[in-house]
Design a protein around this motif. Structure first.
Motif, mmCIF file in Angstrom:
data_model
loop_
_atom_site.group_PDB
_atom_site.id
_atom_site.type_symbol
_atom_site.label_atom_id
_atom_site.label_comp_id
_atom_site.label_asym_id
_atom_site.label_seq_id
_atom_site.Cartn_x
_atom_site.Cartn_y
_atom_site.Cartn_z
ATOM 1 N N GLY A 61 1.212 -1.105 0.328
ATOM 2 C CA GLY A 61 -0.453 -0.001 0.013
ATOM 3 C C GLY A 61 1.000 0.592 -0.136
ATOM 4 O O GLY A 61 1.810 1.224 -0.848
ATOM 5 N N SER A 62 1.170 1.993 1.046
ATOM 6 C CA SER A 62 1.370 3.767 1.311
ATOM 7 C C SER A 62 3.184 3.155 1.479
ATOM 8 O O SER A 62 3.670 4.335 1.166
ATOM 9 C CB SER A 62 0.981 3.705 1.938
ATOM 10 N N GLY A 63 3.371 1.630 1.695
ATOM 11 C CA GLY A 63 4.610 1.970 2.368
ATOM 12 C C GLY A 63 5.170 2.065 3.906
ATOM 13 O O GLY A 63 6.283 2.239 4.121
ATOM 14 N N ALA A 64 4.053 2.778 4.513
ATOM 15 C CA ALA A 64 3.840 3.425 5.661
ATOM 16 C C ALA A 64 5.209 2.241 6.880
ATOM 17 O O ALA A 64 5.881 2.631 7.145
ATOM 18 C CB ALA A 64 3.049 3.292 6.531
ATOM 19 N N SER A 85 -0.195 2.123 -9.669
ATOM 20 C CA SER A 85 0.355 3.286 -9.240
ATOM 21 C C SER A 85 0.647 3.873 -7.523
ATOM 22 O O SER A 85 1.466 4.477 -7.639
ATOM 23 C CB SER A 85 -1.695 4.871 -9.581
ATOM 24 N N ALA A 86 0.390 2.913 -7.090
ATOM 25 C CA ALA A 86 0.703 2.360 -5.861
ATOM 26 C C ALA A 86 2.117 2.350 -5.483
ATOM 27 O O ALA A 86 2.914 2.934 -5.160
ATOM 28 C CB ALA A 86 -0.158 1.364 -4.904
ATOM 29 N N ALA A 87 2.683 0.863 -6.119
ATOM 30 C CA ALA A 87 3.802 0.628 -6.806
ATOM 31 C C ALA A 87 4.886 1.264 -7.487
ATOM 32 O O ALA A 87 5.594 1.501 -6.862
ATOM 33 C CB ALA A 87 3.945 -0.856 -8.023
ATOM 34 N N LYS A 88 3.931 2.049 -8.145
ATOM 35 C CA LYS A 88 4.912 3.143 -8.853
ATOM 36 C C LYS A 88 6.183 4.472 -8.425
ATOM 37 O O LYS A 88 7.000 4.915 -7.437
ATOM 38 C CB LYS A 88 4.496 3.971 -10.036
ATOM 39 N N GLN A 89 4.712 4.391 -6.738
ATOM 40 C CA GLN A 89 4.983 5.869 -5.786
ATOM 41 C C GLN A 89 5.675 5.010 -5.172
ATOM 42 O O GLN A 89 6.404 5.740 -4.425
ATOM 43 C CB GLN A 89 3.833 5.917 -5.116
ATOM 44 N N LEU A 90 5.877 3.851 -4.207
ATOM 45 C CA LEU A 90 6.819 2.704 -3.664
ATOM 46 C C LEU A 90 8.278 3.151 -4.328
ATOM 47 O O LEU A 90 9.297 3.502 -3.787
ATOM 48 C CB LEU A 90 6.961 1.962 -3.561
ATOM 49 N N GLN A 91 8.153 3.324 -5.307
ATOM 50 C CA GLN A 91 9.278 2.877 -5.918
ATOM 51 C C GLN A 91 10.227 4.319 -6.308
ATOM 52 O O GLN A 91 11.534 4.111 -6.235
ATOM 53 C CB GLN A 91 9.097 2.334 -7.608
ATOM 54 N N GLN A 92 9.043 5.321 -6.348
ATOM 55 C CA GLN A 92 10.176 6.773 -6.578
ATOM 56 C C GLN A 92 10.055 7.510 -5.677
ATOM 57 O O GLN A 92 11.136 8.142 -5.124
ATOM 58 C CB GLN A 92 8.720 7.819 -7.135
ATOM 59 N N ASN A 93 9.748 6.645 -4.104
ATOM 60 C CA ASN A 93 9.749 6.848 -2.872
ATOM 61 C C ASN A 93 11.274 6.643 -2.143
ATOM 62 O O ASN A 93 12.023 6.952 -1.973
ATOM 63 C CB ASN A 93 8.611 6.191 -1.452
#
Length: 193
Positions: A61-64, A85-93
């Motif tokens: 999810g959020s990767g928290a 989209s969540a996986a992409k955001q995790l990679q960007q983070n």
């Protein structure tokens, strides 16, 4: 004076090398990042076990939880996430944090868990979307395909109204708390006799 609404598009890292960093998250249906209060309790429970651990985050999810573990010097975190989209955001983070100890795998967790890992994990986070009956099957697959290292710690977060789960006999419950509609527990996988 009115209270300022929390920014729902971010998760905050509580402690460690990235303490107080805020990371963006996508506002996706069913995504409910673990609250700071629950996260703080969980990482107090795990305080002496995170450094050097291999972490598996089953429904990231959020990767928290993964980012908190990595901030506290876990050796590695593997994040399983279905939503592109969540996986992409995790990679960007991970890129933003210049973190090479995290790996995002996009796909359905229950499908991904059918393939045994190269190496088992010391800490496992199971925080599936609520009301989709995913927890028990996730637990079954983790055990069946040797994802769990000896004496591993397993965090399970479920909706409070969920009736009793069938858990492996060699899992010993160490902690349990409730916060609103969430029940969260910590287990240890003991040796199978």
């Amino acid at each position: 004076m009115t209270k300022k609404k929390p920014n729902t598009g971010q998760v905050r890292i509580i402690s460690g090398q990235w303490r107080s960093r805020r990371l963006p998250i996508h506002d996706l249906e069913g995504l409910r990042p673990t609250t700071d209060r629950v996260k703080e309790t969980l990482f107090n429970w795990l305080s002496t076990d995170v450094v050097g651990a291999r972490v598996l985050d089953c429904f990231t999810g959020s990767g928290a939880l993964s980012f908190e573990a990595l901030s506290r010097y876990a050796d590695f975190a593997q994040m399983l996430e279905l939503q592109p989209s969540a996986a992409k955001q995790l990679q960007q983070n991970l890129t933003t944090l210049k973190c090479e100890q995290g790996k995002v795998i996009k796909g359905d967790t229950l499908t991904l868990l059918k393939t045994p890992p190269d190496e088992p994990f010391n800490i496992i986070f199971i925080d599936p979307p609520f009301r989709q009956s995913l927890a028990e099957e996730c637990i079954r697959l983790l055990n069946l395909h040797q994802w769990i290292a000896p004496d591993a710690l397993i965090y399970l977060e479920t909706e409070t109204e969920l009736s009793a789960l069938t858990l492996p006999q060699h899992w010993v419950q160490l902690k349990e708390k409730k916060a609103g509609q969430v029940t969260y527990r910590l287990f240890q996988s003991t040796s199978i006799n």
